[in-house]
Design an enzyme around this catalytic site. Sequence first.
Site, PDB file in Angstrom:
ATOM      1  N   ASN A  42     -17.924 -37.426  27.592  1.00 13.92           N
ATOM      2  CA  ASN A  42     -18.880 -38.046  26.666  1.00 13.92           C
ATOM      3  C   ASN A  42     -19.329 -39.431  27.098  1.00 13.92           C
ATOM      4  O   ASN A  42     -19.802 -40.219  26.283  1.00 13.92           O
ATOM      5  CB  ASN A  42     -18.316 -38.047  25.245  1.00 13.92           C
ATOM      6  N   TYR A  68      -4.063 -44.213  27.596  1.00 15.47           N
ATOM      7  CA  TYR A  68      -4.291 -43.258  26.510  1.00 15.47           C
ATOM      8  C   TYR A  68      -2.993 -42.759  25.879  1.00 15.47           C
ATOM      9  O   TYR A  68      -2.968 -41.710  25.239  1.00 15.47           O
ATOM     10  CB  TYR A  68      -5.110 -42.068  27.011  1.00 15.47           C
ATOM     11  N   HIS A 119     -16.174 -44.905  26.414  1.00 11.35           N
ATOM     12  CA  HIS A 119     -15.053 -45.166  25.509  1.00 11.35           C
ATOM     13  C   HIS A 119     -15.289 -46.538  24.912  1.00 11.35           C
ATOM     14  O   HIS A 119     -15.792 -47.438  25.573  1.00 11.35           O
ATOM     15  CB  HIS A 119     -13.731 -45.176  26.287  1.00 11.35           C
ATOM     16  N   GLU A 135      -6.432 -53.189  24.627  1.00  7.62           N
ATOM     17  CA  GLU A 135      -7.176 -52.520  25.688  1.00  7.62           C
ATOM     18  C   GLU A 135      -7.765 -53.523  26.673  1.00  7.62           C
ATOM     19  O   GLU A 135      -7.749 -53.296  27.884  1.00  7.62           O
ATOM     20  CB  GLU A 135      -8.266 -51.631  25.083  1.00  7.62           C
ATOM     21  N   LYS A 188     -17.342 -43.838  31.650  1.00 10.15           N
ATOM     22  CA  LYS A 188     -16.434 -42.819  32.183  1.00 10.15           C
ATOM     23  C   LYS A 188     -16.973 -42.147  33.457  1.00 10.15           C
ATOM     24  O   LYS A 188     -18.153 -42.279  33.794  1.00 10.15           O
ATOM     25  CB  LYS A 188     -16.185 -41.763  31.106  1.00 10.15           C
TER      26      LYS A 188
END
Length: 140
Positions: A114, A51, A117, A128, A11
């Site tokens: 965080n 998402y 993913h 995905e 990310k």
Amino acid sequence: MAVERTLSIIKPDATKRNLTGKINAKFEDAGLRIVAQKRIQLTPAQAGVFYEVHKERPFYGELCDFMASGPVVVQVLEGEGAIAKNREVMGATNPADAAPGTVRAEFAESVGENSVHGSDAADTAAQEIAYFFSGLELVG
């Protein structure tokens, strides 16, 4: 255990701190192979499509904006039980709860930022992966 493929995203919070190599080393040290990888910049709309499963959740807009805030590295990891192994290497979503040595314990800045993913199941992984990669790009 079967050989699987799973999607991994490094990310924006991690790419801006130049952690791609360190995170990839953790995946590879755990026995996962990177069979496709590219650095891209998502638009908020593209992040929104990816998402969409979270569309009704209060954090959806913030998540989409964050994922479009800087480059991400999308990649396909392959290995025995790759989905579970990737999730183990990532650690708990909340870095305060993540096991020592996991990506999130070492690199995450918060629950929202965080660092990574990962797909949560085989059907999700297939969807995905297809969102970001054509079959020609998977070179395992």
